[in-house]
Design a protein around this motif. Sequence first.
Motif, PDB file in Angstrom:
ATOM      1  N   VAL A  88       0.846  -1.196   0.000  1.00 19.33           N
ATOM      2  CA  VAL A  88       0.000   0.000   0.000  1.00 19.33           C
ATOM      3  C   VAL A  88       0.884   1.249   0.000  1.00 19.33           C
ATOM      4  N   GLU A  89       0.260   2.370  -0.358  1.00 21.59           N
ATOM      5  CA  GLU A  89       1.040   3.613  -0.444  1.00 21.59           C
ATOM      6  C   GLU A  89       1.339   4.180   0.938  1.00 21.59           C
ATOM      7  N   THR A  90       0.317   4.235   1.789  1.00 19.45           N
ATOM      8  CA  THR A  90       0.489   4.902   3.082  1.00 19.45           C
ATOM      9  C   THR A  90      -0.021   4.042   4.240  1.00 19.45           C
ATOM     10  N   VAL A  91       0.363   4.418   5.436  1.00 16.65           N
ATOM     11  CA  VAL A  91      -0.103   3.751   6.645  1.00 16.65           C
ATOM     12  C   VAL A  91      -1.630   3.863   6.768  1.00 16.65           C
ATOM     13  N   VAL A 109       4.334  -0.978   3.547  1.00 16.46           N
ATOM     14  CA  VAL A 109       3.942   0.417   3.337  1.00 16.46           C
ATOM     15  C   VAL A 109       5.044   1.086   2.508  1.00 16.46           C
ATOM     16  N   LEU A 110       4.707   1.398   1.262  1.00 14.31           N
ATOM     17  CA  LEU A 110       5.720   1.889   0.329  1.00 14.31           C
ATOM     18  C   LEU A 110       6.184   3.308   0.648  1.00 14.31           C
ATOM     19  N   GLY A 111       5.316   4.107   1.251  1.00 15.96           N
ATOM     20  CA  GLY A 111       5.704   5.467   1.624  1.00 15.96           C
ATOM     21  C   GLY A 111       5.619   6.459   0.479  1.00 15.96           C
ATOM     22  N   GLY A 112       4.874   6.133  -0.568  1.00 22.19           N
ATOM     23  CA  GLY A 112       4.704   7.048  -1.699  1.00 22.19           C
ATOM     24  C   GLY A 112       4.540   6.252  -2.975  1.00 22.19           C
ATOM     25  N   ASP A 124      13.358   6.681  -3.279  1.00 25.95           N
ATOM     26  CA  ASP A 124      12.680   7.383  -2.185  1.00 25.95           C
ATOM     27  C   ASP A 124      11.653   6.494  -1.484  1.00 25.95           C
ATOM     28  N   LEU A 125      11.437   5.297  -2.006  1.00 20.67           N
ATOM     29  CA  LEU A 125      10.375   4.428  -1.479  1.00 20.67           C
ATOM     30  C   LEU A 125      10.972   3.242  -0.713  1.00 20.67           C
ATOM     31  N   ASN A 126      10.099   2.557   0.058  1.00 22.29           N
ATOM     32  CA  ASN A 126      10.571   1.435   0.881  1.00 22.29           C
ATOM     33  C   ASN A 126      10.592   0.114   0.111  1.00 22.29           C
ATOM     34  N   ILE A 127      10.948   0.195  -1.166  1.00 24.37           N
ATOM     35  CA  ILE A 127      10.837  -0.996  -2.010  1.00 24.37           C
ATOM     36  C   ILE A 127      11.812  -2.110  -1.584  1.00 24.37           C
ATOM     37  N   ASP A 128      12.986  -1.729  -1.047  1.00 31.73           N
ATOM     38  CA  ASP A 128      13.946  -2.761  -0.637  1.00 31.73           C
ATOM     39  C   ASP A 128      13.389  -3.644   0.467  1.00 31.73           C
ATOM     40  N   LEU A 129      12.522  -3.067   1.300  1.00 32.17           N
ATOM     41  CA  LEU A 129      11.895  -3.867   2.368  1.00 32.17           C
ATOM     42  C   LEU A 129      11.048  -4.985   1.760  1.00 32.17           C
ATOM     43  N   GLU A 141       2.251 -14.552  -3.284  1.00 37.22           N
ATOM     44  CA  GLU A 141       1.541 -13.486  -3.997  1.00 37.22           C
ATOM     45  C   GLU A 141       1.891 -12.103  -3.439  1.00 37.22           C
ATOM     46  N   VAL A 142       2.129 -11.180  -4.351  1.00 35.03           N
ATOM     47  CA  VAL A 142       2.247  -9.768  -3.984  1.00 35.03           C
ATOM     48  C   VAL A 142       0.973  -9.098  -4.491  1.00 35.03           C
ATOM     49  N   ILE A 143       0.213  -8.498  -3.584  1.00 39.05           N
ATOM     50  CA  ILE A 143      -1.025  -7.816  -3.978  1.00 39.05           C
ATOM     51  C   ILE A 143      -0.766  -6.318  -3.951  1.00 39.05           C
ATOM     52  N   ILE A 144      -1.112  -5.648  -5.018  1.00 38.58           N
ATOM     53  CA  ILE A 144      -0.886  -4.208  -5.093  1.00 38.58           C
ATOM     54  C   ILE A 144      -2.185  -3.477  -4.782  1.00 38.58           C
ATOM     55  N   GLY A 145      -2.139  -2.622  -3.774  1.00 42.20           N
ATOM     56  CA  GLY A 145      -3.342  -1.912  -3.338  1.00 42.20           C
ATOM     57  C   GLY A 145      -3.200  -0.415  -3.487  1.00 42.20           C
TER      58      GLY A 145
END
Length: 205
Positions: A88-91, A109-112, A124-129, A141-145
Motif C-alpha cells: 500500500v502507499e500509506t499507513v 507500506v511503500l511510503g509514496g 525514495d520508497l521502501n521498495i527494498d523492504l 503473492e504480492v497484492i498491489i493496493g
Amino acid sequence: MSAPILPSAITDLSDTLSRLPGIGPKLAARLAVYLAVKGVRTRDELIAGLGDVAESIQVCSQCANLSESPLCAICLDEGRDRSSVLVVETVLDLYQIEKAAIYKGLYLVLGGLISPVNGVGVADLNIDLLWDMLAKYECKEVIIGFNNNVEGDATAMYISGQVGERFPGIKTSRLARGLGAGISLEYIDPSSLQGAFQNRSSVSN
Ligand SMILES: [Zn+2]
C-alpha cells in the motif's frame, strides 16, 4: 515602521501548521489564533500528544507500518498468513484495510508512489523492504493496493516487473479497478474493499 499585526509566536505557529497536509495559510492562521486563546485545553492535549508520538512511535523495520516496537503488531502476529504481501502507499491505507478485517496477510507500506513530476523515484520508497520480505518468507503473492491514478499505475507496473525478474515463482495481482478512478483507498467502505479483493486481477510480469 508599524508594529506587526500578530505576535510573532502566532505567525510562527501559523507557518508550522500551514505545512500540515490539507491546511492552507488561512486555516493555519485561524487555528493558531484559536489555540492561543480559546483552545487552551486542546493546545495542552496537542503538546502532550506530540510528545508521546515523538517518544514512542517508530517505523516497523520490516514493513514500515507505525509501531511502538522495532517490529509492528502485524509483523509480530504469528497468526498472519506470510504467503502474501499487500503493498500500500500509506499507513492510512493499511489501517483502512485492517478496519475492514478482510485481509490476513502481511503488508508493505511503500511510503509514496513513483512520480517523476514530483521528483519521487524508486530510491525514495521502501521498495527494498519488499525484496527482503519476499526473500525471507515463502511468499506466493504480492497484492498491489494502490489508488487508480497515473502514479499508482506506474508504480504497480514497476513492482510487477521487478517481482517477475527477482522472484519468478511469485505472482502479482492488483485490487480490482471497479472502485473507480480517483477514489482514494482511504475512503472506501468495507464492502467495496471486499469486492476489490475478491475481484483482484493478475498483473503480468
Ligand atoms: Zn511491520
